[in-house]
Scaffold this motif. Structure first.
Motif, short mmCIF file in Angstrom:
data_model
loop_
_atom_site.label_atom_id
_atom_site.label_comp_id
_atom_site.label_asym_id
_atom_site.label_seq_id
_atom_site.Cartn_x
_atom_site.Cartn_y
_atom_site.Cartn_z
N ARG A 173 -29.42 28.49 -25.45
CA ARG A 173 -29.10 27.09 -25.12
C ARG A 173 -27.74 26.96 -24.44
O ARG A 173 -27.49 26.02 -23.68
CB ARG A 173 -29.12 26.22 -26.37
CG ARG A 173 -30.52 25.93 -26.93
CD ARG A 173 -30.45 24.94 -28.07
NE ARG A 173 -31.75 24.70 -28.66
CZ ARG A 173 -32.64 23.83 -28.21
NH1 ARG A 173 -32.36 23.12 -27.11
NH2 ARG A 173 -33.80 23.67 -28.81
N LYS A 208 -30.89 34.14 -22.46
CA LYS A 208 -31.81 33.21 -21.79
C LYS A 208 -32.73 33.98 -20.85
O LYS A 208 -33.92 33.63 -20.71
CB LYS A 208 -31.04 32.14 -21.02
CG LYS A 208 -31.95 31.04 -20.48
CD LYS A 208 -31.17 29.90 -19.84
CE LYS A 208 -32.11 28.80 -19.36
NZ LYS A 208 -31.37 27.67 -18.73
N PHE A 240 -36.13 26.64 -28.36
CA PHE A 240 -35.68 26.55 -26.97
C PHE A 240 -36.69 27.21 -26.03
O PHE A 240 -36.75 26.87 -24.85
CB PHE A 240 -34.30 27.18 -26.81
CG PHE A 240 -33.67 26.93 -25.46
CD1 PHE A 240 -33.49 25.63 -25.00
CD2 PHE A 240 -33.27 27.98 -24.65
CE1 PHE A 240 -32.91 25.39 -23.74
CE2 PHE A 240 -32.69 27.75 -23.41
CZ PHE A 240 -32.52 26.45 -22.95
N THR A 243 -38.83 24.45 -24.77
CA THR A 243 -38.14 23.68 -23.72
C THR A 243 -38.19 24.42 -22.39
O THR A 243 -38.48 23.83 -21.34
CB THR A 243 -36.68 23.44 -24.12
OG1 THR A 243 -36.64 22.75 -25.37
CG2 THR A 243 -35.96 22.61 -23.07
#
Length: 274
Positions: A173, A208, A240, A243
């Motif tokens: 995040r 990520k 996440f 998302t």
């Protein structure tokens, strides 16, 4: 509303007896064992999740006992138990076993009784399951041969980045400049990760990138329908990922309240229907 519709379509009737009938579903995965205790009207009463370890039988026994305590029920209240998952044959108290594809489909359809595509990301495999509006399975694809796109991939990368597995979601995040990795292979990705560390890339940006690799691997397995549901332990502990997947496919994704339990819930539904 969805719950009531699903009970009606699945033919589940509320039972009225002198005792309190409950139904147990056991999902023994290679990584985690999950048990769900359901009431006769398809309500989740108790559950427990534990590392499967090396003794699947003992772990399943423990999870059942703990789940019954949460449900305020006892063994004598169980009408039937159905097991599923990698170690389903090791559950000695199970009356019957079912495939994990079928159980995940049933568990998701209970909460989302419509045409759906299910993306399940587990510890050692991932699945894409398609259901029609009546809950019938149209198609499914499953990855068992490679850890890329699974929880094992993230577990392998966690020590290489010297961060706890549970902190990876928060790290991702924080990323401001995601590092895209070129390989799906866990071994080659590990080499890429080390190379990026050596080149001074930030850990959140690498994490990520690892999440992106998981998503890309799963998404390339099949096309999706209008309604997408994401489940599995990786999803439960790394929201996440949902998302990022929404951004990737450009649509909202549905996530059950207990995304790691859908297989166990589906197994309990099978027990209830029979």
């Amino acid at each position: 509303r969805y719950h009531a519709i699903a009970r009606e379509r699945l033919g589940i009737q509320t039972m009225t007896t002198g005792s309190r009938p409950v139904y147990a579903g056991v999902d023994v995965g290679a990584s985690r064992t999950k048990v769900a205790i359901m009431s006769a009207d398809a309500q989740l009463l108790g559950y427990h999740i534990k590392k499967s370890g090396t003794d699947f039988k003992a772990t399943a026994d423990f999870c059942l006992e703990t789940s019954l305590e949460m449900a305020r029920a006892v063994n004598a209240d169980i009408v039937k138990t159905v097991s599923t998952g990698y170690g389903r044959k090791n559950v000695t108290f199970s009356d019957e076993s079912k495939t994990e594809i079928g159980c995940h489909a049933r568990g998701c359809y209970l909460y989302y009784p419509m045409a759906i595509t299910i993306i399940d990301i587990g510890g050692h495999d991932n699945k894409v399951i398609k259901l029609d509006a009546n809950g019938r399975r149209i198609n499914f694809k499953m990855n068992r041969k490679c850890s890329a796109g699974t929880g094992a991939f993230l577990e392998e990368m966690s020590p290489r980045l010297d961060i706890p597995l549970e902190e990876m979601n928060g790290m991702a995040r924080q990323s401001t400049d995601m590092v895209k990795l070129g390989s799906f292979c866990t071994v080659f990705s590990a080499t890429e990760v080390l190379e990026n560390i050596r080149n001074g890339k930030k850990v959140p940006d690498i994490v990520k990138g690892l999440f992106y690799s998981v998503i890309k691997r799963v998404i390339e397995m099949d096309a999706f329908t209008e309604n997408v549901v994401m489940t599995g332990g990786v999803v439960a502990h790394n929201p996440f990922l949902v998302t990022m997947t929404e951004d990737y496919i450009g649509q909202k994704i549905l996530v059950p309240e207990h995304p790691q339990l859908t297989g166990a819930i589906g197994a309990a539904l099978y027990a209830m229907e029979q």
